[in-house]
Design a protein around this motif. Structure first.
Motif, mmCIF file in Angstrom:
data_model
loop_
_atom_site.group_PDB
_atom_site.id
_atom_site.type_symbol
_atom_site.label_atom_id
_atom_site.label_comp_id
_atom_site.label_asym_id
_atom_site.label_seq_id
_atom_site.Cartn_x
_atom_site.Cartn_y
_atom_site.Cartn_z
ATOM 1 N N GLY A 13 39.660 37.068 48.038
ATOM 2 C CA GLY A 13 41.018 36.623 48.256
ATOM 3 C C GLY A 13 41.982 37.345 47.331
ATOM 4 O O GLY A 13 41.575 38.091 46.441
ATOM 5 N N SER A 14 43.268 37.131 47.550
ATOM 6 C CA SER A 14 44.296 37.784 46.740
ATOM 7 C C SER A 14 44.770 36.855 45.632
ATOM 8 O O SER A 14 45.271 35.757 45.906
ATOM 9 C CB SER A 14 45.485 38.185 47.619
ATOM 10 N N GLY A 15 44.625 37.314 44.386
ATOM 11 C CA GLY A 15 45.132 36.539 43.260
ATOM 12 C C GLY A 15 46.640 36.462 43.248
ATOM 13 O O GLY A 15 47.222 35.503 42.710
ATOM 14 N N ALA A 335 44.246 34.788 34.957
ATOM 15 C CA ALA A 335 44.595 34.134 36.219
ATOM 16 C C ALA A 335 44.958 32.671 35.972
ATOM 17 O O ALA A 335 45.975 32.172 36.478
ATOM 18 C CB ALA A 335 43.447 34.250 37.211
ATOM 19 N N ALA A 336 44.134 31.988 35.185
ATOM 20 C CA ALA A 336 44.424 30.588 34.856
ATOM 21 C C ALA A 336 45.701 30.481 34.021
ATOM 22 O O ALA A 336 46.509 29.571 34.205
ATOM 23 C CB ALA A 336 43.244 29.965 34.120
ATOM 24 N N SER A 353 44.084 40.427 36.471
ATOM 25 C CA SER A 353 42.718 40.348 36.979
ATOM 26 C C SER A 353 42.674 40.364 38.499
ATOM 27 O O SER A 353 41.618 40.624 39.090
ATOM 28 C CB SER A 353 42.027 39.090 36.448
ATOM 29 N N ALA A 354 43.811 40.106 39.162
ATOM 30 C CA ALA A 354 43.861 40.210 40.622
ATOM 31 C C ALA A 354 43.672 41.638 41.084
ATOM 32 O O ALA A 354 43.351 41.884 42.254
ATOM 33 C CB ALA A 354 45.203 39.677 41.139
ATOM 34 N N PHE A 355 43.839 42.600 40.170
ATOM 35 C CA PHE A 355 43.762 44.021 40.499
ATOM 36 C C PHE A 355 42.483 44.677 39.981
ATOM 37 O O PHE A 355 42.338 45.893 40.083
ATOM 38 C CB PHE A 355 44.976 44.745 39.926
ATOM 39 N N GLY A 359 42.046 44.684 34.496
ATOM 40 C CA GLY A 359 43.344 44.028 34.393
ATOM 41 C C GLY A 359 43.321 42.727 33.627
ATOM 42 O O GLY A 359 44.391 42.127 33.403
ATOM 43 N N GLU A 360 42.150 42.279 33.201
ATOM 44 C CA GLU A 360 42.083 41.033 32.438
ATOM 45 C C GLU A 360 42.949 41.138 31.179
ATOM 46 O O GLU A 360 42.867 42.115 30.440
ATOM 47 C CB GLU A 360 40.630 40.706 32.057
ATOM 48 N N GLY A 361 43.749 40.107 30.955
ATOM 49 C CA GLY A 361 44.624 40.073 29.781
ATOM 50 C C GLY A 361 45.993 40.679 30.018
ATOM 51 O O GLY A 361 46.844 40.654 29.124
#
Length: 384
Positions: A13-15, A335-336, A353-355, A359-361
């Motif tokens: 799914g998309s974030g 994300a959260a 992170s959706a990417f 991308g985290e952070g």
């Protein structure tokens, strides 16, 4: 009941869509009280001459099927534009009008990937690169665009992840979500890599009109052995996202195949929108230069604000996004954190992170917004 194809269950799914849905729950369809910085939607109006062309087409009942590749006037306009602005010289039968760049990307991947084939996708990279691969039962393999390299490709990393099952590599410059732009040596190195491993190159150039400093360079202009599929869109350039007009530029010799796959997928793009596209490409470009100046001014204002607050970001070379480091606050789950930030402050940003994992952070903020919205939203970001 019958079961869906097994590979559909692994399409991610998309974030970004998740954030948008929460924003709609909070503010309704009009997003009242929500500062929307998550979606890549231009905040400028479509130019009058483009809208007028669409109205004239509807008034003239130009609402019929067209050739699979598009109306001749639009294909000719694209051929001329590619030669003049991109340095790409092609025949009309290499240009195929699509339902936005989204369909062009899917079409290109469908042409070159079979079930189980691998495609190298940038990480961070636009969400549909991975989604499209999974939709056709291919395997997306991320290649990392590392912060320590200013999110530029690492050729050593590419050599580590390529395999005998790899059939294509996706190149995105200017990048969504990063705004990074690849220079000529980088593009030539990526082409050399593709030649060594006999790969197709799918080049996403949706943000070609918006660069800061160095001009955009199309990788197909450097291609000498017909391995590049180029994807373009009118959506961002001309602020006509809902009109859904893009185009795919193929290597030579695929006209018969393209007629078949276009007929099977869409038949053709709506005729009034094609007439609007002719007006966009051939008409005055003042709206594009004005939009570019608007985004550049927003970039300058947001950089000054973030610099003053000591918040790290990637200085973009193009597109209309700002890639911002919030790792000091996101606790390893951006994300959260983005969901909490939206609920608590009514500011929507896209989680990095959706990417992709790299991308985290980080978060992506759309600069195609009102400056006051950007100032409000970024002033609420936690400083280190």
């Amino acid at each position: 009941m019958p079961q869906l194809a097994p590979h559909i269950s692994v399409v991610p799914g998309s974030g970004i869509r998740r954030i948008h849905e929460i924003a709609l729950e909070l503010g309704g369809a009009a997003l009242d009280g929500v500062t929307m910085l998550a979606v890549g939607e231009p905040d400028v109006a479509v130019a009058a001459h483009i809208a007028d062309a669409a109205r004239r087409a509807w008034a003239a009942d130009a609402t019929n099927y067209t050739a699979n590749g598009g109306i001749p006037a639009l294909r000719r306009a694209i051929v001329a534009k590619l030669a003049e602005r991109n340095g790409i010289r092609v025949e009309t039968e290499q240009v195929w009008v699509t339902v936005g760049a989204t369909q062009a990307l899917h079409q290109a991947m469908t042409l070159v990937l079979a079930a189980g084939d691998e495609v190298l996708v940038p990480d961070p990279g636009y969400t549909t690169f991975t989604m499209n691969a999974r939709m056709i039962d291919a395997v997306p393999v991320p290649y990392r665009l590392a912060p320590e390299l200013d999110f530029q490709p690492d050729l050593d990393e590419l050599e580590r992840v390529v395999s005998e099952r790899t059939r294509a590599i996706i190149v995105n410059s200017p990048s969504n979500p990063l705004g990074s732009v690849f220079d000529e040596p980088t593009l030539r190195a990526l082409l050399d890599f593709a030649r060594r491993h006999d790969l197709w190159v799918i080049s996403d150039e949706v943000y070609e009109a918006f660069t800061y400093g160095a001009p955009h360079l199309s990788i197909a202009a450097l291609d000498s052995d017909d391995r590049v599929f180029s994807v373009f869109s009118l959506s961002k350039t001309y602020a006509m996202t809902g009109a859904r007009v893009g185009y795919l530029v193929t290597p030579p010799g695929l006209a018969a195949t393209m007629r078949t796959v276009q007929e099977a997928a869409i038949s053709c793009v709506a005729e009034p929108e094609q007439h609007a596209a002719v007006a966009a490409i051939e008409g005055p470009q003042r709206s594009v230069t004005d939009a570019a100046a608007h985004y550049a001014a927003n970039l300058a204002a947001t950089r000054a604000l973030l610099d003053a607050r000591g918040i790290r970001y990637l200085n973009p070379g193009g597109a209309f996004y700002l890639w911002i480091d919030v790792s000091h606050a996101s606790g390893g789950d951006v994300a959260a954190w983005a969901e909490r930030f939206l609920i608590e402050h009514r500011v929507a940003v896209a989680p990095g992170s959706a990417f992709g994992r790299t991308g985290e952070g980080w978060i992506r903020v759309c600069l195609a917004s009102r400056e006051e919205d950007l100032r409000r939203g970024l002033a609420l970001l936690p400083a280190p």
